[in-house]
Motif scaffolding. Structure first.
Motif, short mmCIF file in Angstrom:
data_model
loop_
_atom_site.label_atom_id
_atom_site.label_comp_id
_atom_site.label_asym_id
_atom_site.label_seq_id
_atom_site.Cartn_x
_atom_site.Cartn_y
_atom_site.Cartn_z
N LEU A 1 0.61 -0.84 0.08
CA LEU A 1 0.22 0.35 0.00
C LEU A 1 0.95 0.75 0.05
CD1 LEU A 1 -2.38 1.22 0.68
CD2 LEU A 1 -2.48 1.14 2.81
N VAL A 2 2.21 1.37 0.80
CA VAL A 2 3.32 2.54 0.96
C VAL A 2 3.64 2.36 -0.51
CG1 VAL A 2 4.90 3.04 2.27
CG2 VAL A 2 3.18 2.24 3.42
N VAL A 3 3.94 1.65 -0.91
CA VAL A 3 4.34 1.32 -2.25
C VAL A 3 3.55 1.93 -3.92
CG1 VAL A 3 5.84 0.01 -4.37
CG2 VAL A 3 6.60 0.02 -1.72
N LEU B 1 0.84 4.76 -2.90
CA LEU B 1 0.78 5.85 -2.32
C LEU B 1 2.18 6.23 -3.22
CD1 LEU B 1 -1.14 7.28 -0.59
CD2 LEU B 1 0.64 7.31 1.26
N GLY B 2 3.36 5.76 -2.70
CA GLY B 2 4.20 6.74 -3.16
C GLY B 2 4.32 6.43 -4.94
N ALA B 3 3.69 5.76 -5.67
CA ALA B 3 3.76 6.03 -6.95
C ALA B 3 2.84 6.30 -7.21
CB ALA B 3 3.48 4.07 -7.11
N TYR B 4 1.05 6.92 -6.62
CA TYR B 4 -0.06 7.74 -6.97
C TYR B 4 0.80 8.48 -6.16
CZ TYR B 4 -4.58 10.11 -6.13
OH TYR B 4 -5.19 11.27 -6.31
N LEU B 5 1.12 9.14 -5.16
CA LEU B 5 1.73 10.24 -5.50
C LEU B 5 3.06 11.26 -6.43
CD1 LEU B 5 2.68 10.78 -1.75
CD2 LEU B 5 1.08 11.66 -2.14
N ILE C 1 5.99 14.66 -6.14
CA ILE C 1 6.79 13.80 -7.07
C ILE C 1 8.40 13.99 -5.87
CG2 ILE C 1 8.63 14.61 -8.20
CD1 ILE C 1 7.29 15.75 -10.19
N ILE C 2 8.58 14.58 -5.16
CA ILE C 2 9.41 14.56 -4.17
C ILE C 2 8.53 13.06 -2.78
CG2 ILE C 2 9.62 15.37 -1.96
CD1 ILE C 2 10.55 18.58 -4.13
N LEU C 3 7.40 13.38 -2.30
CA LEU C 3 6.96 13.26 -1.79
C LEU C 3 6.87 11.17 -2.03
CD1 LEU C 3 4.42 14.81 -0.04
CD2 LEU C 3 6.20 14.30 1.42
N GLY C 4 6.52 10.87 -3.37
CA GLY C 4 6.71 9.95 -4.07
C GLY C 4 8.42 9.47 -3.60
N ILE C 5 9.14 10.19 -4.31
CA ILE C 5 10.37 9.38 -4.33
C ILE C 5 10.59 9.38 -2.77
CG2 ILE C 5 13.17 10.16 -4.34
CD1 ILE C 5 11.99 12.10 -7.11
N LEU C 6 10.72 10.10 -1.02
CA LEU C 6 11.07 9.42 -0.59
C LEU C 6 10.36 8.40 -0.27
CD1 LEU C 6 10.94 13.10 1.08
CD2 LEU C 6 13.03 11.55 0.56
N PRO D 1 9.66 2.81 2.07
CA PRO D 1 8.82 2.35 2.60
C PRO D 1 7.94 2.06 3.73
CG PRO D 1 10.01 0.49 1.16
CD PRO D 1 10.43 1.62 1.41
N PHE D 2 9.32 1.51 4.96
CA PHE D 2 8.65 1.34 5.75
C PHE D 2 8.56 2.64 7.09
CE2 PHE D 2 10.75 -2.55 3.89
CZ PHE D 2 10.01 -3.36 4.36
N ALA D 3 9.54 3.03 6.64
CA ALA D 3 9.63 4.67 7.52
C ALA D 3 8.50 5.07 7.09
CB ALA D 3 10.42 5.28 7.26
N THR D 4 7.26 5.44 5.95
CA THR D 4 6.44 5.79 5.60
C THR D 4 5.33 5.25 6.07
OG1 THR D 4 7.90 6.74 3.96
CG2 THR D 4 4.94 6.58 3.71
N GLY D 5 5.11 3.86 6.34
CA GLY D 5 3.89 3.22 7.02
C GLY D 5 3.92 2.56 8.00
N ASN D 6 5.27 3.76 8.71
CA ASN D 6 4.73 3.50 10.46
C ASN D 6 4.41 4.88 10.54
OD1 ASN D 6 5.60 1.13 11.37
ND2 ASN D 6 7.67 1.51 10.81
N ALA D 7 4.97 5.92 9.66
CA ALA D 7 4.46 7.36 9.70
C ALA D 7 3.37 7.19 9.97
CB ALA D 7 5.57 8.18 9.47
#
Length: 176
Positions: free
Chosen positions: A37-39, A41-45, A77-82, A87-93
């Motif tokens: 899901l986080v990936v 989300l990153g792709a969508y962003l 684009i920046i949020l998607g790349i980060l 993805p683990f850090a983003t998922g936890n966040a």
């Protein structure tokens, strides 16, 4: 500005289709890892940001607000790349942010209910709602796996609704 939106209706269509596909995947395959899901989300962003940048560049001569589109696109684009980078850090966040938000919102609901007790009757229900919101936040923190599954469904539902709205908007713009 009106001509810009009508001329580039297809950008809204592509964003809507992308959101719809991601939303359906999240709803019908919820058992997939939260990282997926986080990936997504990153792709969508990233994709949404890319389409917004394309739209902004195309609109720079026809609308004065093209800078807002550009800023929105670059942020996506920046949020998607980060997100794709870690993805683990983003998922936890995401889980922690929603949990903290829920607990704070519940506290504020209780405070408001106490302050409103002289103005309204039945403020106890608002207090119960605040307590439930706090419990929801605690549950998110206590069981991140269930939180990830729940957030997957919520994101999927949001993406499907957003995608349908963008697709409908694109057809309305195209018909102009």
């Amino acid at each position: 500005m009106h001509n810009f939106y009508s001329a580039y209706w297809w950008i809204f269509l592509l964003r809507g289709l992308f959101a719809l596909i991601i939303g359906l995947v999240a709803i019908f395959w919820p058992g997939a890892a939260f990282t997926t899901l986080v990936v997504f989300l990153g792709a969508y962003l990233f994709a949404g940001g890319l389409f917004a940048v394309i739209g902004a560049v195309a609109a720079r001569r026809t609308t004065e607000n093209w800078g807002l589109f550009l800023l929105s696109g670059l942020t996506g684009i920046i949020l998607g790349i980060l997100t794709l980078y870690n993805p683990f850090a983003t998922g936890n966040a995401i889980i922690y942010l929603i949990a903290v938000w829920a607990m704070l919102a519940g506290i504020f609901e209780i405070i408001i209910a106490i302050r409103l007790r002289t103005v309204i009757t039945g403020e106890g229900w608002y207090i119960v709602g605040g307590l439930l919101t706090i419990i929801f936040g605690i549950l998110l923190l206590s069981n991140p796996q269930i939180a990830a599954l729940t957030l997957t469904w919520v994101f999927g539902l949001y993406a499907v609704i957003s995608g349908i709205m963008l697709i409908a908007l694109s057809f309305r713009l195209r018909s102009r």
